[in-house]
Design a protein around this motif. Structure first.
Motif, PDB file in Angstrom:
ATOM      1  N   LEU A   1     -13.856   7.504  74.086  1.00 52.76           N
ATOM      2  CA  LEU A   1     -14.745   6.384  74.375  1.00 52.76           C
ATOM      3  C   LEU A   1     -15.939   6.360  73.417  1.00 52.76           C
ATOM      4  N   ILE A   2     -16.488   7.542  73.121  1.00 52.07           N
ATOM      5  CA  ILE A   2     -17.588   7.611  72.157  1.00 52.07           C
ATOM      6  C   ILE A   2     -17.105   7.187  70.770  1.00 52.07           C
ATOM      7  N   TRP A   3     -15.898   7.570  70.440  1.00 54.73           N
ATOM      8  CA  TRP A   3     -15.314   7.213  69.152  1.00 54.73           C
ATOM      9  C   TRP A   3     -15.196   5.690  68.998  1.00 54.73           C
ATOM     10  N   LEU A   4     -14.856   5.007  70.086  1.00 54.92           N
ATOM     11  CA  LEU A   4     -14.769   3.543  70.030  1.00 54.92           C
ATOM     12  C   LEU A   4     -16.125   2.932  69.682  1.00 54.92           C
ATOM     13  N   VAL A   5     -17.192   3.520  70.197  1.00 53.91           N
ATOM     14  CA  VAL A   5     -18.543   3.043  69.880  1.00 53.91           C
ATOM     15  C   VAL A   5     -18.850   3.286  68.405  1.00 53.91           C
ATOM     16  N   PHE A   6     -18.488   4.461  67.922  1.00 51.91           N
ATOM     17  CA  PHE A   6     -18.731   4.772  66.505  1.00 51.91           C
ATOM     18  C   PHE A   6     -17.998   3.792  65.595  1.00 51.91           C
ATOM     19  N   LEU A   7     -16.788   3.408  65.972  1.00 52.95           N
ATOM     20  CA  LEU A   7     -16.011   2.506  65.135  1.00 52.95           C
ATOM     21  C   LEU A   7     -16.707   1.155  64.959  1.00 52.95           C
ATOM     22  N   VAL A   8     -17.403   0.700  65.989  1.00 51.62           N
ATOM     23  CA  VAL A   8     -18.164  -0.556  65.871  1.00 51.62           C
ATOM     24  C   VAL A   8     -19.245  -0.406  64.804  1.00 51.62           C
ATOM     25  N   GLY A   9     -20.005   0.692  64.893  1.00 52.00           N
ATOM     26  CA  GLY A   9     -21.061   0.935  63.905  1.00 52.00           C
ATOM     27  C   GLY A   9     -20.510   1.119  62.505  1.00 52.00           C
ATOM     28  N   PHE A  10     -19.382   1.818  62.394  1.00 46.99           N
ATOM     29  CA  PHE A  10     -18.784   2.052  61.075  1.00 46.99           C
ATOM     30  C   PHE A  10     -18.281   0.751  60.453  1.00 46.99           C
ATOM     31  N   LEU A  11     -17.707  -0.126  61.266  1.00 38.42           N
ATOM     32  CA  LEU A  11     -17.248  -1.403  60.732  1.00 38.42           C
ATOM     33  C   LEU A  11     -18.432  -2.221  60.231  1.00 38.42           C
ATOM     34  N   ALA A  12     -19.514  -2.208  60.989  1.00 42.19           N
ATOM     35  CA  ALA A  12     -20.717  -2.935  60.564  1.00 42.19           C
ATOM     36  C   ALA A  12     -21.229  -2.383  59.236  1.00 42.19           C
ATOM     37  N   LEU A  13     -21.252  -1.072  59.097  1.00 44.90           N
ATOM     38  CA  LEU A  13     -21.697  -0.457  57.841  1.00 44.90           C
ATOM     39  C   LEU A  13     -20.771  -0.826  56.686  1.00 44.90           C
ATOM     40  N   ALA A  14     -19.470  -0.783  56.928  1.00 44.64           N
ATOM     41  CA  ALA A  14     -18.504  -1.090  55.876  1.00 44.64           C
ATOM     42  C   ALA A  14     -18.654  -2.527  55.396  1.00 44.64           C
ATOM     43  N   VAL A  15     -18.792  -3.463  56.339  1.00 40.25           N
ATOM     44  CA  VAL A  15     -18.940  -4.876  55.973  1.00 40.25           C
ATOM     45  C   VAL A  15     -20.244  -5.091  55.207  1.00 40.25           C
ATOM     46  N   TYR A  16     -21.320  -4.486  55.696  1.00 41.30           N
ATOM     47  CA  TYR A  16     -22.623  -4.639  55.037  1.00 41.30           C
ATOM     48  C   TYR A  16     -22.574  -4.069  53.618  1.00 41.30           C
ATOM     49  N   ASP A  17     -21.952  -2.910  53.470  1.00 40.79           N
ATOM     50  CA  ASP A  17     -21.876  -2.264  52.157  1.00 40.79           C
ATOM     51  C   ASP A  17     -21.023  -3.079  51.196  1.00 40.79           C
ATOM     52  N   LEU A  18     -19.928  -3.641  51.683  1.00 38.74           N
ATOM     53  CA  LEU A  18     -19.065  -4.449  50.834  1.00 38.74           C
ATOM     54  C   LEU A  18     -19.754  -5.731  50.373  1.00 38.74           C
ATOM     55  N   ARG A  19     -20.601  -6.298  51.232  1.00 41.17           N
ATOM     56  CA  ARG A  19     -21.240  -7.574  50.903  1.00 41.17           C
ATOM     57  C   ARG A  19     -22.526  -7.400  50.098  1.00 41.17           C
ATOM     58  N   TRP A  20     -23.301  -6.354  50.411  1.00 39.75           N
ATOM     59  CA  TRP A  20     -24.625  -6.241  49.780  1.00 39.75           C
ATOM     60  C   TRP A  20     -24.911  -4.861  49.181  1.00 39.75           C
ATOM     61  N   PHE A  21     -23.903  -3.991  49.106  1.00 39.02           N
ATOM     62  CA  PHE A  21     -24.047  -2.677  48.488  1.00 39.02           C
ATOM     63  C   PHE A  21     -25.215  -1.898  49.097  1.00 39.02           C
ATOM     64  N   LEU A  22     -25.252  -1.885  50.414  1.00 38.94           N
ATOM     65  CA  LEU A  22     -26.340  -1.212  51.117  1.00 38.94           C
ATOM     66  C   LEU A  22     -25.848  -0.733  52.476  1.00 38.94           C
ATOM     67  N   LEU A  23     -26.293   0.463  52.869  1.00 43.28           N
ATOM     68  CA  LEU A  23     -26.022   0.999  54.201  1.00 43.28           C
ATOM     69  C   LEU A  23     -27.359   1.012  54.947  1.00 43.28           C
TER      70      LEU A  23
END
Length: 261
Positions: A103-125
């Motif tokens: 269950l905690i891992w599912l929460v982490f995946l949300v944050g990781f997806l947000a980081l991945a999308v942000y990094d791909l679009r604006w090269f920033l974490l």
């Protein structure tokens, strides 16, 4: 039923990630703010926010100004796929500690997806995502160690964080931030804590490097990238962590068997 529930949950949270990333980038209230078109800023209705379906019904264009919707439906698909993959290959039983970590891992995946999308679009974490993930990772590691009554688990996780974040910090200092960003250094803390040790952390770096190489070589061959092209490393690191969490123990056991066969 579990598979369907995870898929639906992933779709809804994937849509939330699209909105979260844009609101963070534009400094809008991501908790109470209403979703709106990034072009005409018209507030979107419920019919405009149905994951995947709304995008296809609207033909990928805003209902109001008819300009291209910037949010990709692929983001909404990634999370349910990650949820289902995690469910199918979760290395622990779905009870007690195993269920808690899942269950905690599912929460982490949300944050990781947000980081991945942000990094791909604006090269920033962004720190607004990374710091809460660091806090959650610390709570997670401490709670697991306390549950098991074995604080060596926490020390092992801390050593993993030191390996990844420490290596990135060294590269960051040597290159004056040209080879790797400060966000990667901070993300390394989360990755190392979740990897859980030194060996899994090195495996994570190896997998991330292979993934990055596999994505980069075709771009270089096609002339779409060159030696100085800036590429985000965050998504590859996150992919490496997913591989380590789901398959790391089996990979390490397999490799150890080869060494001592």
């Amino acid at each position: 039923m579990v598979v369907i529930a995870l898929a639906l949950l992933g779709l809804c949270l994937g849509s939330f990630v699209n909105a979260l990333v844009w609101r963070l980038h534009t400094n809008k209230d991501w908790v109470r703010g209403r979703s709106e078109c990034t072009h005409c800023h018209h507030t979107l209705s419920a019919a405009d926010l149905i994951p995947i379906i709304s995008w296809f019904v609207l033909g990928g264009k805003c209902r109001y100004c008819h300009k291209k919707i910037e949010d990709s439906p692929l983001v909404e698909l990634v999370l349910p796929l990650a949820y289902l993959l995690s469910y199918l290959f979760w290395p622990l039983p779905f009870e007690g500690l195993g269920l808690y970590t899942f269950l905690i891992w599912l929460v982490f995946l949300v944050g990781f997806l947000a980081l991945a999308v942000y990094d791909l679009r604006w090269f920033l974490l962004p720190d607004k995502i990374v710091f809460p993930l660091i806090a959650l990772a610390v709570v997670y590691v401490v709670s697991v160690a306390a549950y098991e009554g074995d604080w060596k688990l926490a020390l092992s996780a801390a050593s993993g964080a030191l390996v990844i974040s420490g290596l990135f910090y060294l590269i960051f200092q040597i290159s004056n931030g040209k080879w790797i960003g400060g966000g990667d250094v901070k993300l390394g803390v989360v990755l190392g804590l979740l990897a859980g040790g030194v060996v899994p952390s090195f495996l994570l770096l190896f997998v991330a490097s292979l993934a990055g190489l596999a994505a980069t070589v075709p771009m270089v061959v096609q002339g779409k990238a060159h030696r100085k092209t800036q590429l985000p490393f965050g998504p590859f690191l996150i992919a490496g962590l997913i591989v380590v969490v789901l398959f790391g123990a089996n990979i390490i056991d397999w490799y150890s068997g080869l060494l001592y066969a």
